[in-house]
Design an enzyme around this catalytic site. Structure first.
Site: not given
Length: 426
Positions: A79, A265, A281, A379
């Site tokens: 991203e 998130k 993990d 972004h």
């Protein structure tokens, strides 16, 4: 002649099999065949039916100072803007003294699910529920010693017992959960805890006359928390006006679940990208963090933001963090080993503080952008380079096409192709 099973084929045989039975062409096959710095035998030992690797971009987040130590932090993520945002946040936090973080000892929980034999059973060794716990408590030392025969480095330090009622649609009644608390040192600890749980299960059945069903670790690492704090000077984040807007943004993330999910998130953008680069993990980390976010019965922000007495913005994060610097792919994956050397960490606790700081930094950048110019400006500036590449731009064309689209506030593949056509004509 009977065809080989897929699992028994070598890499070339598996790729040939896929080519003859799917829409893959030779270019696709070559992408899977190219495993870079990792030998196929290593990959084949990590997962079943391996055919190659799936690479992610790895970038470096700069400017991080955690507990007085400078770090260059590898982040594996696809991203745009995450690495730049984290680096910028770390630079601002550095002016406020850097990140201060502390990780608990590496205590993980393993669970053994015991189903008692009740009065309607024909089993003669039945014991009622309360007596079962008494029997287990009386034999706690014996069970602990048995668990500790299964590891030279990890140590079972305590055992707890709880009686719970089935709350599922099946209404199966009571069950007893035996929880072992294990200090896994610098390992994440999944394998050793599962081994310990399986080792003590027969003894638990023998002592109680009950039946053991599950024997498994818990990824909800509530005994293995990491906490991180940073001060972001008011003048460097846009002044009092922006600071207040950030506090309102946090208020929404704390109060409203729909906002909290997106807020968290963004935190995981920082956490997961470092975890992946360091061979952790990340699915377990994700699950534990999200469970912790709703520990009071309401899903909330994993971070806390407030204004201190000096008028500056303070950010804090507290999350479960089960990570390891030994065992698993940290011993076998060459890029993971290189990333850990790059980080120069001496323990799993130090790695936990780095990951937490990355999450806090990423969250600051996200809520600051949302509270000020909006998330899209920064972004889309970085995303425009991806769009330029999709349109066919190469080398110096990528920057030229990207810059033009950002200036026009029109970031799209169609516009990128128009700009590229003009460049090619000139």
């Amino acid at each position: 002649m009977e065809l080989k099973k897929f699992r028994d084929m070598n890499q070339d045989e598996r790729l040939h099999y896929l080519k003859t039975r799917t829409n893959l062409d030779e270019k696709d096959i070559d992408l899977f065949r190219n495993t870079g710095a990792i030998k196929f035998d290593t990959i084949n030992g990590m997962v079943e039916n391996a055919i190659g690797i799936f690479p992610l971009p790895i970038g470096i987040a700069t400017n991080f100072v955690i507990n007085g130590k400078e770090y260059l932090i590898p982040m594996a993520i696809e991203e745009p803007s995450v690495i730049a945002a984290a680096s910028n946040a770390a630079k601002i936090a550095g002016r406020g003294g850097g990140f201060i973080a502390h990780a608990d000892d590496s205590i993980m929980i393993g669970q053994v699910q015991l189903i008692p034999i009740h009065k309607n059973s024909t089993n003669k060794s039945e014991i009622n529920d309360n007596n079962i716990i008494k029997v287990l408590q009386d034999n706690k030392n014996k069970i602990t010693l048995l668990a500790n025969t299964k590891s030279k480095f990890a140590e079972c330090i305590d055992i707890k017992f709880k009686l719970v009622e089935d709350e599922s649609i099946n209404n199966l009644g009571r069950m007893i959960i035996v929880e072992i608390l294990v200090d896994t040192k610098d390992a994440m600890g999944a394998n050793v805890i599962n081994t310990m749980c399986e080792a003590i299960a027969p003894e638990i059945e023998l002592l109680t006359g009950g039946k053991v069903i599950l024997k498994i670790l818990s990824n909800y690492a509530t005994e293995r928390l990491v906490r991180c704090k940073a001060i972001f000077p008011r003048d460097l984040i846009g002044g009092e006006h922006i600071l207040k807007r950030i506090l309102f943004a946090y208020a929404m993330a704390y109060t409203d679940t729909h906002r909290a999910v997106t807020h968290n998130k963004g935190i995981m953008n920082g956490i997961d990208s470092v975890a992946i680069a360091a061979g952790q993990d990340f699915r377990a980390i994700e699950a534990g963090c999200h469970a912790y976010a709703c520990r009071d019965g309401h899903y909330r922000s994993l971070t806390k933001w407030y204004q201190d007495s000096n008028g500056d913005l303070v950010g804090e994060i507290e999350i479960p963090m089960a990570v390891g610097t030994v065992g698993g792919i940290t011993n076998t994956h060459p890029l993971v080993k290189s990333c850990l050397r790059l980080l120069n960490v001496s323990s799993s606790k130090e790695l936990a503080t780095i990951i937490a700081a990355s999450g806090l930094a990423q969250n600051f950048s996200a809520i600051r952008a949302l509270s000020d110019e909006g998330i899209q400006k920064g972004h889309m500036k970085l995303h425009s380079k991806n769009i330029a590449i999709i349109a066919g731009a190469t080398n110096e064309q990528i920057e030229l096409v990207s810059k033009k689209m950002v200036e026009e506030s029109n970031v799209s593949v169609s516009r990128a192709r128009e700009i590229l056509d003009t460049l090619n004509k000139t």
